[in-house]
Design a protein around this motif. Sequence first.
Motif, PDB file in Angstrom:
ATOM      1  N   ASP A   1      39.323  40.338 -21.201  1.00  0.00           N
ATOM      2  CA  ASP A   1      40.190  40.383 -22.390  1.00  0.00           C
ATOM      3  C   ASP A   1      41.653  40.215 -21.999  1.00  0.00           C
ATOM      4  N   MET A   2      42.059  40.815 -20.881  1.00  0.00           N
ATOM      5  CA  MET A   2      43.441  40.669 -20.408  1.00  0.00           C
ATOM      6  C   MET A   2      43.729  39.218 -20.032  1.00  0.00           C
TER       7      MET A   2
ATOM      8  N   ARG B   1      47.049  47.961 -16.156  1.00  0.00           N
ATOM      9  CA  ARG B   1      47.978  47.569 -17.221  1.00  0.00           C
ATOM     10  C   ARG B   1      48.077  46.056 -17.161  1.00  0.00           C
TER      11      ARG B   1
ATOM     12  N   LEU C   1      32.298  47.622 -18.214  1.00  0.00           N
ATOM     13  CA  LEU C   1      33.358  47.831 -19.204  1.00  0.00           C
ATOM     14  C   LEU C   1      34.725  47.433 -18.657  1.00  0.00           C
ATOM     15  N   ILE C   2      34.987  47.762 -17.407  1.00  0.00           N
ATOM     16  CA  ILE C   2      36.265  47.367 -16.799  1.00  0.00           C
ATOM     17  C   ILE C   2      36.325  45.848 -16.674  1.00  0.00           C
TER      18      ILE C   2
ATOM     19  N   MET D   1      34.884  43.674 -18.634  1.00  0.00           N
ATOM     20  CA  MET D   1      35.137  43.148 -19.978  1.00  0.00           C
ATOM     21  C   MET D   1      36.606  43.308 -20.349  1.00  0.00           C
ATOM     22  N   MET D   2      37.191  44.447 -20.004  1.00  0.00           N
ATOM     23  CA  MET D   2      38.599  44.677 -20.285  1.00  0.00           C
ATOM     24  C   MET D   2      39.472  43.663 -19.542  1.00  0.00           C
ATOM     25  N   LEU D   3      39.135  43.388 -18.290  1.00  0.00           N
ATOM     26  CA  LEU D   3      39.905  42.418 -17.516  1.00  0.00           C
ATOM     27  C   LEU D   3      39.773  41.011 -18.094  1.00  0.00           C
TER      28      LEU D   3
ATOM     29  N   LYS E   1      43.734  51.331 -10.795  1.00  0.00           N
ATOM     30  CA  LYS E   1      43.221  51.634 -12.127  1.00  0.00           C
ATOM     31  C   LYS E   1      43.854  52.941 -12.590  1.00  0.00           C
ATOM     32  N   PRO E   2      44.075  53.128 -13.869  1.00  0.00           N
ATOM     33  CA  PRO E   2      43.757  52.210 -14.966  1.00  0.00           C
ATOM     34  C   PRO E   2      44.713  51.019 -14.967  1.00  0.00           C
TER      35      PRO E   2
END
Length: 117
Positions: free
Chosen positions: A22-23, A103, A15-16, A18-20, A100-101
Amino acid sequence: MPDQGRILLVEDDVLIGMMLVDMFEALGLSEPAQATTNEEALALIASEPLAGALVDINLGDEKGWPIADALAAHNIPFAFTTGGGDVIPPAHADRLLVTKPFRIADIEAALETFSGN
């Protein structure tokens, strides 16, 4: 940002990761090369031109130190990522640490340092 090669993203939490990704997309960057283990990351370092890397210190039961050593040996700029509480080995004590988290501004700032190396 340097344009020779992709950024390597080493993160064992799906999940992290995937978030990265997306960033990266939100920042207008190409999709990073991704690894979840030391073995995967070392294979990518050996086989693909990389412009830099974000290396999670804690990869399941392993630490990302072998990845850091390989990146340094190849003169590839990198920053560590962590949830906190890690002691960086003296050989890499000068490396940027992104906690983490995440930004998006922190990720962007870390990636911008790669072009200065």
